[in-house]
Scaffold this motif. Structure first.
Motif, PDB file in Angstrom:
ATOM      1  N   SER A 146       0.811  -1.223   0.000  1.00  0.00           N
ATOM      2  CA  SER A 146       0.000   0.000   0.000  1.00  0.00           C
ATOM      3  C   SER A 146       0.842   1.270   0.000  1.00  0.00           C
ATOM      4  CB  SER A 146      -0.936   0.006   1.205  1.00  0.00           C
ATOM      5  OG  SER A 146      -0.189   0.014   2.411  1.00  0.00           O
ATOM      6  N   VAL A 179      -6.279  -0.351  -3.192  1.00  0.00           N
ATOM      7  CA  VAL A 179      -4.960  -0.168  -3.788  1.00  0.00           C
ATOM      8  C   VAL A 179      -5.068  -0.447  -5.281  1.00  0.00           C
ATOM      9  CG1 VAL A 179      -2.579  -1.001  -3.925  1.00  0.00           C
ATOM     10  CG2 VAL A 179      -3.669  -0.776  -1.708  1.00  0.00           C
ATOM     11  N   THR A 188      -6.720  -4.886   0.118  1.00  0.00           N
ATOM     12  CA  THR A 188      -5.726  -5.384   1.062  1.00  0.00           C
ATOM     13  C   THR A 188      -6.388  -6.200   2.168  1.00  0.00           C
ATOM     14  OG1 THR A 188      -5.870  -3.293   2.271  1.00  0.00           O
ATOM     15  CG2 THR A 188      -4.132  -3.499   0.617  1.00  0.00           C
TER      16      THR A 188
END
Length: 271
Positions: free
Chosen positions: A204, A247, A270
């Protein structure tokens, strides 16, 4: 009633055992959609492989065909042979795709949004480029012929056309498909539903991640692939088509030393 066998919901009778590569829905059909880009003396061939459900296939057809309508005419070999063949191949596969019923609900991911039909998009202007070129040539030939008839002149040394096909045009070969079971899979080989990790650290925060596909049960897994849109604006589709995305990783390619062009994006969630 007791003693009677349970009946399957009607829509499940449409399943054909083939599942969409992009959303996991069924029924699906195994075919490819292609795009062509002419660059005067160079060319680029792109392929988006199936299988596709009806919705994902329609979205892919419109994206790849729209790219070819705008980018595929810029070069003699591209305009005369490569791009017409690409467009015809997409139309044939579009007809095959139209025979599929809608995807059965409950797929692992939402199907792609097909968006507006091609004839409602600005790229449809590209379909008129070859027609205008042919009309221009025909108009020029007509004027030359009528002028010669009026004056009874015959210009034996005059060229018959101002268009010349350059021989031995270098062609960039299409990139071969990756093996189905590679030892190590990177971002190019990632599919919807795969899990990935960044070898460089935090996925990230890393501006230049080096991704590898790993089993989702692996302790290294950092994110799940929700979608993999393609094209120069692929990253914008992550927010609109996959709201759970937190992301976005884009992949860019440079052809012949030219500027880098985005060819696909990974929409990730994520863990």
């Amino acid at each position: 009633m007791p003693g009677q066998p349970a009946q399957m919901p009607p829509q499940f009778s449409q399943a054909n055992g083939v599942y969409c590569r992009y959303c996991g829905a069924t029924p699906a059909i195994d075919l490819d959609f292609r795009a062509h880009r002419g660059m005067i003396v160079l060319m680029q061939f792109r392929k988006l492989p199936g299988p596709f459900c009806r919705e994902c296939g329609l979205a892919s057809f419109r994206q790849m065909t729209g790219d070819s309508l705008v980018q595929g005419w810029w070069g003699p070999f591209s305009a005369l042979l490569a791009n017409p063949f690409t467009l015809l191949s997409n139309l044939i596969n579009r007809a095959r795709l139209a025979q599929l019923p809608p995807p059965i609900p409950g797929a692992p991911s939402l199907p792609m949004d097909p968006g507006r039909p091609l004839w409602q998009r600005p790229v449809i202007i590209g379909a008129f480029i070859p027609i205008l070129v042919i009309a221009f040539i025909a108009f020029g030939s007509s004027n030359s012929g009528s002028s010669a008839n009026r004056n009874n002149y015959h210009y034996l040394d005059a060229p018959t056309s101002t268009y010349h096909v350059v021989p031995n045009v270098p062609v960039i070969p299409s990139i071969p498909a990756l093996p189905t079971t590679p030892a190590t899979r990177d971002a190019k080989a990632a599919k919807v539903g795969d899990c990935v990790w960044d070898k460089n650290g935090d996925i990230s925060k890393d501006d230049h991640p080096k991704l590898e596909v790993v089993p989702c049960g692996d302790s290294r897994a950092q994110a799940t692939v929700l979608g993999k849109p393609t094209g120069p604006i692929a990253d914008t589709q992550c927010d609109s088509q996959y709201p759970a995305t937190d992301v976005i990783i884009t992949h860019k390619t440079s052809i012949g030393g030219g500027p880098e062009i985005e060819d696909f994006a990974l929409c990730l969630q994520t863990k």
